[in-house]
Design a protein around this motif. Structure first.
Motif, mmCIF file in Angstrom:
data_model
loop_
_atom_site.group_PDB
_atom_site.id
_atom_site.type_symbol
_atom_site.label_atom_id
_atom_site.label_comp_id
_atom_site.label_asym_id
_atom_site.label_seq_id
_atom_site.Cartn_x
_atom_site.Cartn_y
_atom_site.Cartn_z
ATOM 1 N N LYS A 177 -7.197 3.978 -5.318
ATOM 2 C CA LYS A 177 -6.041 4.722 -5.841
ATOM 3 C C LYS A 177 -6.454 5.685 -6.949
ATOM 4 O O LYS A 177 -5.633 6.114 -7.744
ATOM 5 N N LYS A 190 0.823 -1.211 0.000
ATOM 6 C CA LYS A 190 0.000 0.000 0.000
ATOM 7 C C LYS A 190 0.856 1.260 0.000
ATOM 8 O O LYS A 190 0.501 2.265 -0.582
ATOM 9 N N LYS A 242 -0.967 8.024 -3.584
ATOM 10 C CA LYS A 242 -2.349 8.494 -3.601
ATOM 11 C C LYS A 242 -2.738 8.971 -5.007
ATOM 12 O O LYS A 242 -1.953 9.624 -5.688
#
Length: 142
Positions: A132, A98, A103
């Motif tokens: 995302k 992650k 972002k």
């Protein structure tokens, strides 16, 4: 902080020591390319040093509206944001987390885009890539 230029892109050296040399893709030279493959390694301008490409920097491909296909390994925030024609994304790395996907990486890509991931990582990557920035209609498959 050193820069390495290749025929396709500009890279920034992130690590250069006895254990290895790594670079980050800063930006491609042309915004008009429809395909781009982020290589696993690049050579220095004199050809003496080999660098591993470990990531794509923040905003590297932002608003490259002609980009249709890309192959990647690690991605910074907003890297492909606004690439309206980006339909094919192939992730070759099995090391993504992650934290290694920034972002809004896929914000504004084609609504019918397909993200291909390694077979063994399909379930994990579906979870990692959720949220995302891509539309819900974007497919993630092996």
């Amino acid at each position: 902080g050193t820069w390495v230029k290749t025929k396709n892109a500009l890279y920034k050296v992130t690590k250069a020591d006895a254990t290895g040399c790594t670079v980050t893709l800063v930006k491609p030279h042309r915004k008009t390319n429809s395909t781009f493959t982020v290589p696993a390694t690049i050579k220095s301008e004199d050809g003496k040093i080999t660098f591993r490409v470990t990531e794509i920097s923040k905003n590297a491909f932002k608003n490259h509206v002609k980009l249709k296909k890309v192959t990647i390994s690690r991605v910074g925030a907003n890297a492909f944001s606004g690439c309206k024609k980006l339909k094919n994304i192939k992730i070759t790395s099995t090391q993504l987390t992650k934290k290694s996907i920034g972002k809004n990486v896929f914000k504004g890509i084609d609504k019918k885009a397909v993200i291909k991931v390694p077979k063994k990582k399909l379930k994990a990557y579906k979870n990692i890539l959720k949220g995302k920035g891509q539309a819900k209609s974007v497919k993630i498959k092996k």
